[in-house]
Design a protein around this motif. Structure first.
Motif, PDB file in Angstrom:
ATOM      1  N   ARG A 111       0.853  -1.202   0.000  1.00 19.86           N
ATOM      2  CA  ARG A 111       0.000   0.000   0.000  1.00 19.86           C
ATOM      3  C   ARG A 111       0.883   1.245   0.000  1.00 19.86           C
ATOM      4  NH1 ARG A 111      -5.246  -1.111   0.754  1.00 19.86           N
ATOM      5  NH2 ARG A 111      -5.835  -3.146   1.610  1.00 19.86           N
ATOM      6  N   PRO A 112       1.460   1.572  -1.156  1.00 19.42           N
ATOM      7  CA  PRO A 112       2.346   2.741  -1.219  1.00 19.42           C
ATOM      8  C   PRO A 112       1.567   4.034  -1.043  1.00 19.42           C
ATOM      9  CG  PRO A 112       1.918   1.905  -3.420  1.00 19.42           C
ATOM     10  CD  PRO A 112       1.306   0.914  -2.455  1.00 19.42           C
ATOM     11  N   PRO A 113       2.234   5.086  -0.600  1.00 21.28           N
ATOM     12  CA  PRO A 113       1.553   6.377  -0.464  1.00 21.28           C
ATOM     13  C   PRO A 113       1.003   6.845  -1.814  1.00 21.28           C
ATOM     14  CG  PRO A 113       3.724   6.411   0.580  1.00 21.28           C
ATOM     15  CD  PRO A 113       3.647   5.140  -0.189  1.00 21.28           C
ATOM     16  N   ALA A 114      -0.120   7.512  -1.783  1.00 14.50           N
ATOM     17  CA  ALA A 114      -0.704   8.029  -3.023  1.00 14.50           C
ATOM     18  C   ALA A 114       0.225   9.083  -3.622  1.00 14.50           C
ATOM     19  CB  ALA A 114      -2.071   8.633  -2.737  1.00 14.50           C
ATOM     20  N   ASP A 115       0.386   9.010  -4.927  1.00  8.36           N
ATOM     21  CA  ASP A 115       1.225   9.962  -5.649  1.00  8.36           C
ATOM     22  C   ASP A 115       0.313  10.973  -6.335  1.00  8.36           C
ATOM     23  OD1 ASP A 115       2.965  11.389  -7.177  1.00  8.36           O
ATOM     24  OD2 ASP A 115       3.804   9.661  -8.255  1.00  8.36           O
ATOM     25  N   PRO A 116       0.247  12.213  -5.832  1.00  8.90           N
ATOM     26  CA  PRO A 116      -0.667  13.191  -6.417  1.00  8.90           C
ATOM     27  C   PRO A 116      -0.328  13.543  -7.859  1.00  8.90           C
ATOM     28  CG  PRO A 116       0.816  14.229  -4.829  1.00  8.90           C
ATOM     29  CD  PRO A 116       1.012  12.763  -4.695  1.00  8.90           C
ATOM     30  N   ALA A 117       0.920  13.285  -8.253  1.00 12.99           N
ATOM     31  CA  ALA A 117       1.324  13.592  -9.627  1.00 12.99           C
ATOM     32  C   ALA A 117       0.930  12.485 -10.599  1.00 12.99           C
ATOM     33  CB  ALA A 117       2.836  13.806  -9.690  1.00 12.99           C
ATOM     34  N   ALA A 125      -1.459   0.192 -13.212  1.00 10.05           N
ATOM     35  CA  ALA A 125      -1.531   0.481 -11.784  1.00 10.05           C
ATOM     36  C   ALA A 125      -0.380  -0.226 -11.066  1.00 10.05           C
ATOM     37  CB  ALA A 125      -2.866   0.005 -11.227  1.00 10.05           C
ATOM     38  N   GLY A 126       0.008   0.317  -9.939  1.00  8.60           N
ATOM     39  CA  GLY A 126       1.018  -0.337  -9.123  1.00  8.60           C
ATOM     40  C   GLY A 126       2.415   0.205  -9.355  1.00  8.60           C
ATOM     41  N   LEU A 127       3.406  -0.594  -9.001  1.00  7.05           N
ATOM     42  CA  LEU A 127       4.814  -0.202  -9.061  1.00  7.05           C
ATOM     43  C   LEU A 127       5.274  -0.175 -10.518  1.00  7.05           C
ATOM     44  CD1 LEU A 127       7.469   0.305  -7.407  1.00  7.05           C
ATOM     45  CD2 LEU A 127       7.830  -2.178  -7.539  1.00  7.05           C
ATOM     46  N   ILE A 128       5.700   0.985 -10.997  1.00  4.30           N
ATOM     47  CA  ILE A 128       6.125   1.083 -12.393  1.00  4.30           C
ATOM     48  C   ILE A 128       7.591   1.471 -12.543  1.00  4.30           C
ATOM     49  CG2 ILE A 128       3.806   1.608 -13.209  1.00  4.30           C
ATOM     50  CD1 ILE A 128       4.669   4.536 -13.477  1.00  4.30           C
ATOM     51  N   HIS A 129       8.227   1.917 -11.450  1.00  6.68           N
ATOM     52  CA  HIS A 129       9.626   2.332 -11.526  1.00  6.68           C
ATOM     53  C   HIS A 129      10.293   1.997 -10.208  1.00  6.68           C
ATOM     54  CE1 HIS A 129      12.852   4.652 -13.485  1.00  6.68           C
ATOM     55  NE2 HIS A 129      13.161   5.068 -12.268  1.00  6.68           N
ATOM     56  N   GLY A 130      11.534   1.526 -10.282  1.00  4.82           N
ATOM     57  CA  GLY A 130      12.233   1.113  -9.085  1.00  4.82           C
ATOM     58  C   GLY A 130      13.211   2.147  -8.566  1.00  4.82           C
ATOM     59  N   SER A 243       6.642 -15.203  -5.440  1.00  4.37           N
ATOM     60  CA  SER A 243       7.041 -13.933  -4.843  1.00  4.37           C
ATOM     61  C   SER A 243       5.791 -13.183  -4.389  1.00  4.37           C
ATOM     62  CB  SER A 243       7.813 -13.085  -5.864  1.00  4.37           C
ATOM     63  OG  SER A 243       6.915 -12.550  -6.832  1.00  4.37           O
ATOM     64  N   VAL A 244       5.979 -11.966  -3.889  1.00  6.72           N
ATOM     65  CA  VAL A 244       4.830 -11.154  -3.461  1.00  6.72           C
ATOM     66  C   VAL A 244       4.348 -10.237  -4.580  1.00  6.72           C
ATOM     67  CG1 VAL A 244       5.430 -11.200  -1.027  1.00  6.72           C
ATOM     68  CG2 VAL A 244       6.331  -9.362  -2.484  1.00  6.72           C
ATOM     69  N   PHE A 245       4.858 -10.437  -5.802  1.00  2.00           N
ATOM     70  CA  PHE A 245       4.517  -9.544  -6.900  1.00  2.00           C
ATOM     71  C   PHE A 245       3.471 -10.172  -7.818  1.00  2.00           C
ATOM     72  CE2 PHE A 245       8.641  -8.278  -5.395  1.00  2.00           C
ATOM     73  CZ  PHE A 245       8.542  -6.888  -5.356  1.00  2.00           C
ATOM     74  N   PHE A 246       2.540  -9.341  -8.252  1.00  2.49           N
ATOM     75  CA  PHE A 246       1.473  -9.767  -9.156  1.00  2.49           C
ATOM     76  C   PHE A 246       1.365  -8.751 -10.281  1.00  2.49           C
ATOM     77  CE2 PHE A 246      -2.779  -9.869 -10.870  1.00  2.49           C
ATOM     78  CZ  PHE A 246      -3.175 -11.196 -10.810  1.00  2.49           C
ATOM     79  N   ARG A 247       1.391  -9.247 -11.510  1.00  2.00           N
ATOM     80  CA  ARG A 247       1.216  -8.351 -12.661  1.00  2.00           C
ATOM     81  C   ARG A 247      -0.137  -8.611 -13.300  1.00  2.00           C
ATOM     82  NH1 ARG A 247       6.178  -7.689 -16.164  1.00  2.00           N
ATOM     83  NH2 ARG A 247       6.390  -5.685 -15.071  1.00  2.00           N
ATOM     84  N   PHE A 248      -0.956  -7.568 -13.373  1.00  2.00           N
ATOM     85  CA  PHE A 248      -2.266  -7.696 -13.994  1.00  2.00           C
ATOM     86  C   PHE A 248      -2.117  -7.978 -15.491  1.00  2.00           C
ATOM     87  CE2 PHE A 248      -3.467  -5.032 -10.292  1.00  2.00           C
ATOM     88  CZ  PHE A 248      -4.505  -5.808  -9.797  1.00  2.00           C
ATOM     89  N   PRO A 249      -2.870  -8.919 -16.031  1.00  2.00           N
ATOM     90  CA  PRO A 249      -2.870  -9.129 -17.480  1.00  2.00           C
ATOM     91  C   PRO A 249      -3.189  -7.829 -18.207  1.00  2.00           C
ATOM     92  CG  PRO A 249      -3.991 -10.940 -16.397  1.00  2.00           C
ATOM     93  CD  PRO A 249      -3.702  -9.912 -15.335  1.00  2.00           C
ATOM     94  N   GLY A 250      -2.408  -7.542 -19.244  1.00  2.00           N
ATOM     95  CA  GLY A 250      -2.591  -6.308 -19.975  1.00  2.00           C
ATOM     96  C   GLY A 250      -2.231  -5.073 -19.180  1.00  2.00           C
ATOM     97  N   LEU A 251      -1.744  -5.250 -17.950  1.00  2.00           N
ATOM     98  CA  LEU A 251      -1.504  -4.167 -16.986  1.00  2.00           C
ATOM     99  C   LEU A 251      -2.794  -3.417 -16.658  1.00  2.00           C
ATOM    100  CD1 LEU A 251       1.871  -2.594 -18.250  1.00  2.00           C
ATOM    101  CD2 LEU A 251       1.523  -4.474 -16.642  1.00  2.00           C
ATOM    102  N   VAL A 267       1.915  -7.244  -4.171  1.00  2.00           N
ATOM    103  CA  VAL A 267       2.362  -5.954  -4.696  1.00  2.00           C
ATOM    104  C   VAL A 267       2.066  -5.909  -6.190  1.00  2.00           C
ATOM    105  CG1 VAL A 267       4.343  -4.430  -5.029  1.00  2.00           C
ATOM    106  CG2 VAL A 267       4.199  -5.860  -2.965  1.00  2.00           C
ATOM    107  N   ALA A 268       1.264  -4.940  -6.613  1.00  2.00           N
ATOM    108  CA  ALA A 268       0.957  -4.783  -8.040  1.00  2.00           C
ATOM    109  C   ALA A 268       2.207  -4.321  -8.779  1.00  2.00           C
ATOM    110  CB  ALA A 268      -0.174  -3.781  -8.231  1.00  2.00           C
ATOM    111  N   LEU A 269       2.547  -5.049  -9.848  1.00  2.00           N
ATOM    112  CA  LEU A 269       3.770  -4.774 -10.602  1.00  2.00           C
ATOM    113  C   LEU A 269       3.419  -4.280 -12.000  1.00  2.00           C
ATOM    114  CD1 LEU A 269       6.886  -4.963 -10.743  1.00  2.00           C
ATOM    115  CD2 LEU A 269       6.599  -7.314 -11.566  1.00  2.00           C
ATOM    116  N   GLY A 270       3.722  -3.011 -12.264  1.00  3.28           N
ATOM    117  CA  GLY A 270       3.536  -2.463 -13.595  1.00  3.28           C
ATOM    118  C   GLY A 270       4.867  -2.412 -14.335  1.00  3.28           C
TER     119      GLY A 270
END
Length: 322
Positions: A111-117, A125-130, A243-251, A267-270
């Motif tokens: 549950r990452p903090p909301a990114d207003p940008a 949706a989810g983690l798109i950059h490391g 792992s704890v990562f899940f990638r939605f089909p089609g993102l 953890v949603a993985l984009g």
């Protein structure tokens, strides 16, 4: 006196041996892989959220199950995000809550903090950059009639022993590509690659021509728990640890679907660099390709970037990204 000393030394050695055997018995569980394994080997599979202790070690259990008559836990280290299968009998567990674990790195990744940008979006949706430099190389194994592109896997492995690679695998792909899956497992066992198995749903539903809002896992009647758990069970039955990562089909996911995923503590993985469609990678990029035979263009781009030195390095473990 000598007899007493001998008795003391004998008792000490016996105690040490007993402790060593107990330690071995409580090591992480290893499930022997079987080419013909199915998810039915894993019984009583259930989501939980428990805080577990063994000595000074602390883990969070997110699944309970029974395999070959033994009760096991799928656990995650709340600091490193590494997952292991543990023997339930070796851990003291008690139910916990997200509020109690809110300060852990794991819950902050779920549950990452909301990114207003970054406005809410249906796609990616989810983690798109490391964090940091290098790149996080991820390959999606959606259901496909085509064989695994082994040349891509070899290209990644050629970067050096233990090169990290995240494979977002669907249960449907595993079920129909036994030889390719076994080949990947051997790459990991030999130390050529360090493979993290992300979940990519079981059936990866998709209907060509339908709008995203009614497609993929947003199709009416899709059971997200089944899509998650059947793939996890199949990986475990084959001797792997999800792992704890899940990638939605089609993102593709909406807010409600994303919330359901987080309730299962994944953890949603984009991705910010889907090579066949999007911008080139930069430092910290989560790179997406499809080595399932369906997207050779993306693999060709990967190869060109790698050979030209324009692919950020080093390749990093996905657990370092959040």
């Amino acid at each position: 006196m000598k007899r007493t000393l001998f008795s003391l030394l004998f008792c000490a050695s016996l105690a040490a041996a007993t402790t060593a055997r107990a330690g071995e018995a409580c090591a992480p569980a290893t499930i022997a892989p079987s080419p013909a394994a199915t998810g039915a080997r894993v019984r009583d599979y259930a989501p939980v959220f428990e805080s577990c202790a063994q000595g000074e070690a602390i883990r969070l259990a997110i699944r309970r199950m029974t395999i070959d008559g033994e009760k096991l836990l799928l656990t995650v280290d709340p600091r490193s995000l590494e997952t292991t299968l543990e023997r339930a009998a070796c851990w003291r567990c008690a139910q916990t809550s997200e509020e109690e674990q809110a300060e852990t790195r794991f819950l902050q990744a779920v549950r990452p903090p909301a990114d207003p940008a970054r406005p809410p979006a249906l796609v990616n949706a989810g983690l798109i950059h490391g964090k940091g430099g290098g790149a996080f190389i991820t390959g999606d194994l959606c259901p496909s009639h085509k064989p695994l592109d082994r040349a891509f896997i070899e290209e990644v492995a050629a970067q050096g022993p233990g090169t990290p690679l995240t494979l977002a695998v669907s249960g449907g792909w595993i079920a129909h590509h036994a030889e390719d899956f076994a080949w990947l497992q051997e790459k990991a066992r030999s130390g050529a690659l360090a493979i993290a198995w992300a979940n990519h749903s079981y059936s990866h539903p998709y209907v060509p021509g339908l709008k995203d809002a009614q497609n993929y896992l947003l199709r009416p009647g899709v059971d997200l728990d089944r899509e998650i758990f059947e793939t996890e069970k199949l990986l475990i039955a084959h001797g792997e640890t999800p792992s704890v990562f899940f990638r939605f089909p089609g993102l593709v996911a909406d807010g409600a679907l994303l919330e359901k995923l987080r309730e299962r503590h994944l953890v949603a993985l984009g991705a910010d660099s889907w090579l066949a469609l999007g911008p080139p990678p930069r430092a910290g990029s989560i790179v997406l390709v499809h080595p399932n035979g369906n997207e050779p263009g993306g693999l060709a781009i990967f190869s060109r970037l790698l050979k030209s030195g324009r692919m950020p390095k080093p390749f990093r473990d996905i657990t370092e990204a959040p």
